[in-house]
Scaffold this motif. Structure first.
Motif, PDB file in Angstrom:
ATOM      1  N   GLY A  89       0.806  -1.214   0.000  1.00  0.00           N
ATOM      2  CA  GLY A  89       0.000   0.000   0.000  1.00  0.00           C
ATOM      3  C   GLY A  89       0.837   1.261   0.000  1.00  0.00           C
ATOM      4  O   GLY A  89       0.417   2.291   0.527  1.00  0.00           O
ATOM      5  N   ARG A 127      -8.270   1.973  -6.236  1.00  0.00           N
ATOM      6  CA  ARG A 127      -8.751   0.925  -5.331  1.00  0.00           C
ATOM      7  C   ARG A 127     -10.198   0.626  -5.686  1.00  0.00           C
ATOM      8  O   ARG A 127     -11.002   1.527  -5.892  1.00  0.00           O
ATOM      9  CB  ARG A 127      -8.657   1.398  -3.880  1.00  0.00           C
ATOM     10  CG  ARG A 127      -9.198   0.356  -2.902  1.00  0.00           C
ATOM     11  CD  ARG A 127      -8.991   0.739  -1.454  1.00  0.00           C
ATOM     12  NE  ARG A 127      -9.564   2.040  -1.171  1.00  0.00           N
ATOM     13  CZ  ARG A 127      -9.209   2.780  -0.123  1.00  0.00           C
ATOM     14  NH1 ARG A 127      -8.303   2.364   0.717  1.00  0.00           N
ATOM     15  NH2 ARG A 127      -9.771   3.949   0.072  1.00  0.00           N
ATOM     16  N   ALA A 163      -6.029  -5.369  -0.750  1.00  0.00           N
ATOM     17  CA  ALA A 163      -5.601  -4.154  -0.061  1.00  0.00           C
ATOM     18  C   ALA A 163      -5.097  -4.476   1.349  1.00  0.00           C
ATOM     19  O   ALA A 163      -5.320  -5.578   1.867  1.00  0.00           O
ATOM     20  CB  ALA A 163      -6.765  -3.173   0.011  1.00  0.00           C
ATOM     21  N   ASP A 167      -7.227  -0.491   4.494  1.00  0.00           N
ATOM     22  CA  ASP A 167      -7.839  -0.036   3.234  1.00  0.00           C
ATOM     23  C   ASP A 167      -8.919  -0.992   2.737  1.00  0.00           C
ATOM     24  O   ASP A 167      -9.365  -0.878   1.597  1.00  0.00           O
ATOM     25  CB  ASP A 167      -6.771   0.114   2.145  1.00  0.00           C
ATOM     26  CG  ASP A 167      -5.957   1.384   2.283  1.00  0.00           C
ATOM     27  OD1 ASP A 167      -6.456   2.354   2.883  1.00  0.00           O
ATOM     28  OD2 ASP A 167      -4.807   1.407   1.789  1.00  0.00           O
ATOM     29  N   TYR A 174      -6.072  -3.168  -4.685  1.00  0.00           N
ATOM     30  CA  TYR A 174      -5.308  -2.087  -5.306  1.00  0.00           C
ATOM     31  C   TYR A 174      -5.090  -2.513  -6.746  1.00  0.00           C
ATOM     32  O   TYR A 174      -4.713  -3.659  -7.012  1.00  0.00           O
ATOM     33  CB  TYR A 174      -3.929  -1.917  -4.649  1.00  0.00           C
ATOM     34  CG  TYR A 174      -3.932  -1.579  -3.184  1.00  0.00           C
ATOM     35  CD1 TYR A 174      -4.709  -0.555  -2.664  1.00  0.00           C
ATOM     36  CD2 TYR A 174      -3.107  -2.263  -2.313  1.00  0.00           C
ATOM     37  CE1 TYR A 174      -4.672  -0.229  -1.315  1.00  0.00           C
ATOM     38  CE2 TYR A 174      -3.044  -1.959  -0.969  1.00  0.00           C
ATOM     39  CZ  TYR A 174      -3.830  -0.929  -0.469  1.00  0.00           C
ATOM     40  OH  TYR A 174      -3.790  -0.623   0.853  1.00  0.00           O
TER      41      TYR A 174
END
Length: 180
Positions: A89, A127, A163, A167, A174
């Protein structure tokens, strides 16, 4: 050489025949403007329909993904450091799509439009939140497998992975997109 030939070569005779001359103001000839090629509307519609059918639910390599399973996809040739940073991330998320409450059809259209919009705006890392399936029948994720499948079919997607927990964890991915 005869006298007749000499008369024809006389510069004064040429000037008399041509008469008074004046300079040309502009000696460039502009080419005709090329016509724009017609837009093949029907062909474009047909191509969009083909792409929609290719992004169908028939291709399901990740159908048996469990809620806790991490998602990971990488196109060949991508550097390991890029993947490592994506998984950690460490890239700024430039756009986000939340699919909570969407049907499969709505989600597919939303993912397609979202990725096109992100590419058009030169976004590299986005995302997509697909959820963990806690509210679906049997508590199994429906959109997780479908998003996994759809993203694999998109040429503009270089890689995607689950993620980080803060997140969305395994309920989000992602996505790394190609540069335009």
């Amino acid at each position: 050489m005869s006298t007749n030939d000499r008369d024809n070569d006389d510069p004064d005779l040429f000037r008399k025949a041509v008469g008074k001359i004046r300079p040309v103001k502009q000696d460039k000839v502009h080419p005709h403007r090329k016509r724009r090629k017609p837009v093949p509307d029907q062909t474009l519609r047909d191509q969009r329909e083909v792409m929609q059918s290719l992004l169908s639910d028939g291709f399901e390599p990740a159908e048996d993904i469990e809620t806790g399973d991490e998602t990971l996809f990488v196109r060949p040739g991508l550097q390991h450091t890029v993947i490592r940073k994506l998984r950690r991330g460490q890239y700024a998320i430039e756009a986000e799509l939340d699919l909570h409450g969407a049907t499969s059809i709505q989600a597919r259209e939303a993912v397609d439009a979202f990725l096109k919009n992100a590419r058009d705006r030169d976004k590299r890392v986005v995302r997509i939140i697909h959820g963990k399936g806690n509210t679906s029948l049997g508590k199994m994720p429906v959109l997780k497998g479908k998003v996994n499948s759809w993203l694999r079919q998109k040429d503009e997607v270089l890689a995607f992975c689950s993620a980080r927990p803060n997140d969305g964890g395994t309920g989000a991915v992602y996505v790394l997109l190609k540069r335009i």
